[in-house]
Scaffold this motif. Structure first.
Motif, mmCIF file in Angstrom:
data_model
loop_
_atom_site.group_PDB
_atom_site.id
_atom_site.type_symbol
_atom_site.label_atom_id
_atom_site.label_comp_id
_atom_site.label_asym_id
_atom_site.label_seq_id
_atom_site.Cartn_x
_atom_site.Cartn_y
_atom_site.Cartn_z
ATOM 1 N N ALA A 137 0.821 -1.212 0.000
ATOM 2 C CA ALA A 137 0.000 0.000 0.000
ATOM 3 C C ALA A 137 0.852 1.258 0.000
ATOM 4 N N ARG A 138 2.012 1.191 0.634
ATOM 5 C CA ARG A 138 2.878 2.366 0.682
ATOM 6 C C ARG A 138 3.706 2.527 -0.587
ATOM 7 N N GLU A 139 3.933 1.430 -1.316
ATOM 8 C CA GLU A 139 4.787 1.486 -2.493
ATOM 9 C C GLU A 139 4.054 1.916 -3.763
ATOM 10 N N ILE A 140 2.766 1.651 -3.854
ATOM 11 C CA ILE A 140 2.034 2.000 -5.076
ATOM 12 C C ILE A 140 1.810 3.500 -5.144
ATOM 13 N N SER A 141 1.373 3.964 -6.299
ATOM 14 C CA SER A 141 1.161 5.395 -6.488
ATOM 15 C C SER A 141 0.042 5.896 -5.586
ATOM 16 N N ALA A 142 0.081 7.187 -5.296
ATOM 17 C CA ALA A 142 -0.945 7.779 -4.436
ATOM 18 C C ALA A 142 -2.331 7.624 -5.049
ATOM 19 N N ASP A 143 -2.424 7.746 -6.376
ATOM 20 C CA ASP A 143 -3.722 7.608 -7.036
ATOM 21 C C ASP A 143 -4.279 6.197 -6.879
ATOM 22 N N ARG A 144 -3.391 5.212 -7.082
ATOM 23 C CA ARG A 144 -3.873 3.835 -6.964
ATOM 24 C C ARG A 144 -4.239 3.506 -5.519
ATOM 25 N N ARG A 145 -3.450 3.992 -4.592
ATOM 26 C CA ARG A 145 -3.765 3.768 -3.182
ATOM 27 C C ARG A 145 -5.100 4.391 -2.815
ATOM 28 N N LYS A 146 -5.388 5.580 -3.337
ATOM 29 C CA LYS A 146 -6.675 6.234 -3.052
ATOM 30 C C LYS A 146 -7.829 5.433 -3.646
ATOM 31 N N ARG A 147 -7.649 4.914 -4.866
ATOM 32 C CA ARG A 147 -8.700 4.098 -5.472
ATOM 33 C C ARG A 147 -8.945 2.844 -4.650
ATOM 34 N N TRP A 148 -7.854 2.248 -4.150
ATOM 35 C CA TRP A 148 -7.990 1.066 -3.301
ATOM 36 C C TRP A 148 -8.810 1.411 -2.062
#
Length: 251
Positions: A137-148
């Motif tokens: 969760a910390r390694e992925i992009s901020a956008d992808r983390r927000k979508r998650w």
């Protein structure tokens, strides 16, 4: 292997945890497999064979929602897989002392189980994936983390192995919680971490950092880190030879 027999354990939701077990003397080995891995692979087959040769007991199982065990993958999270391991250990704890061999994600679960189960006397953690979901969760992009977070779901990765196995955001919350409490109550268990220097899935520095943090808290904790040439799988003949030596070491 003729000594193995199948077992089923009913979890709290009545779904069945299915595995295989052999009864032995002196010691029993519990293998906890990695994320999205079924219980029978190169390592578990080798462990079962070694146990048969030495007369030890052996056990491996599939978590709920995967492999032969009951339930749908999306119905379960980290806490459920910890509960599965606890049920299996409850079945084993009246027998000989237990060595847990935890592979990748199973290495983290193995560590947690050893802290609470007094029957566990030895740990072998192969490329342990400590806090793997939180790290992801910390390694992925901020956008992808927000979508998650906003949608509540995301596959571990988009590759063919992982894309059809979505993880709820609850996995991240639970991972963060368990990781924050990793050293709250430490029980001394002889522990060896085995990690590949070419591991690009779980970087070997995670094992080094874990050992370093633990020894800061307890300088006499019986733990060793063994680094070998190899990737995350560590399933070549030379790696299995190392695992065999660690498993059979009487000390």
């Amino acid at each position: 292997m003729s000594s193995l027999h199948s077992f089923e354990l009913a979890a709290a939701d009545s779904k069945l945890i299915r595995g295989d077990r052999s009864i032995g003397q002196d010691r029993q080995i519990l293998f906890i497999t990695g994320f999205l891995s079924k219980r029978w692979g190169n390592k578990s087959k080798a462990l079962a064979q070694w146990c048969e040769e030495t007369g030890w007991g052996f056990c491996c199982y599939d978590v709920r929602g995967f492999g032969d065990s009951g339930g749908a993958f999306t119905d379960y999270t980290l806490s459920d897989w910890i509960a599965d391991a606890r049920l299996v250990l409850n079945m084993l704890q009246d027998g000989p002392p237990i060595t847990i061999v935890g592979n990748s994600f199973g290495g983290w679960i193995a560590w947690m189980m050893a802290q609470e189960c007094s029957a566990v006397e030895k740990l072998i953690l192969i490329a342990p994936a400590f806090d793997a979901i939180g790290v992801r969760a910390r390694e992925i992009s901020a956008d992808r983390r927000k979508r998650w977070h906003d949608t509540g779901w995301m596959p571990w990765d988009d590759d063919p192995v992982h894309k059809d196995w979505p993880l709820s955001w609850k996995w991240v919350e639970e991972s963060d919680d368990y990781w924050s409490r990793r050293f709250d109550q430490v029980r001394r268990v002889k522990t060896t971490l085995l990690h590949g220097l070419q591991d690009r899935t779980i970087h070997p520095r995670t094992s080094w950092q874990f050992v370093d943090e633990l020894l800061v808290r307890d300088p006499d904790y019986p733990i060793e880190l063994t680094l070998k040439m190899g990737d995350h799988r560590l399933s070549g003949p030379e790696h299995l030879d190392t695992v065999r030596r660690l498993v059979l070491d009487p000390s």
